[in-house]
Design an enzyme around this catalytic site. Structure first.
Site: not given
Ligand SMILES: Nc1nc2c(c(=O)[nH]1)N=C([C@H](O)[C@@H](O)CO)CN2
Length: 117
Positions: A54, A98
Site C-alpha cells: 500500500y 475534495k
Molecule cells: N463532478 C465534478 N464537479 C465539479 C468538479 C469536479 O472535478 N467534478 N470541480 C469543480 C470545481 O473545480 C470546484 O471544486 C471548485 O470549488 C466543480 N464541480
C-alpha cells in the site's frame, strides 16, 4: 474469494479544479482505495513480495498528482488505470474526496470501480 488491500484518507496536495483561481493554488484531495487481491501467500510466508504494497500505491498516486488536473473524474480514471497496470490486482475501487470544494458539505467527490471483481 476476494481479499482487499485498502487505503483510507490518503491526502495529497495538488493543483485541481476547473476555475482559473484553482490553477494557481494547491488543494487537498483525499484518496480511498480498495484493491482486489489474495493475501494468503503473503500471510503464509510473512513476506511483502506476495502482497500489494500500500505504501508503493500511495507513492504512485502522489507522483501522478504532480501534474495539474481540472476534474477529479480525470484523476480517478488515471489512478484506477495506473493501479491496474502497475500492481498485481484485477480490480480497484477509487474514491476521491475534495474536502474544501463545497464549504457546507463534509466532502464531495467521485467513486469508481474498474476491473473485474
Ligand atoms: N463532478 C465534478 N464537479 C465539479 C468538479 C469536479 O472535478 N467534478 N470541480 C469543480 C470545481 O473545480 C470546484 O471544486 C471548485 O470549488 C466543480 N464541480
Amino acid at each position: 474469494m476476494t481479499d482487499i488491500v485498502f487505503i483510507r484518507q490518503f491526502k495529497v496536495q495538488t493543483v485541481i479544479g476547473v476555475y482559473e483561481w484553482e490553477k494557481a493554488i494547491q488543494q487537498t484531495l483525499e484518496f480511498d482505495l480498495e484493491l482486489s487481491t489474495d493475501i494468503r501467500q503473503a500471510a503464509a510466508t510473512d513476506d511483502l513480495q506476495y502482497t500489494l504494497d500500500y505504501s508503493a500505491v500511495c507513492s504512485a498516486i502522489a507522483e501522478l498528482c504532480q501534474q495539474p488536473h481540472e476534474l477529479i473524474e480525470t484523476v480517478a480514471e488515471k489512478v484506477a488505470a495506473m493501479v491496474l497496470q502497475k500492481f498485481e490486482t484485477k480490480a480497484v475501487k477509487v474514491t476521491i474526496t475534495k474536502p474544501a470544494a463545497v464549504p457546507a458539505a463534509a466532502g464531495v467527490g467521485v467513486s469508481i470501480c474498474r476491473g473485474t471483481w
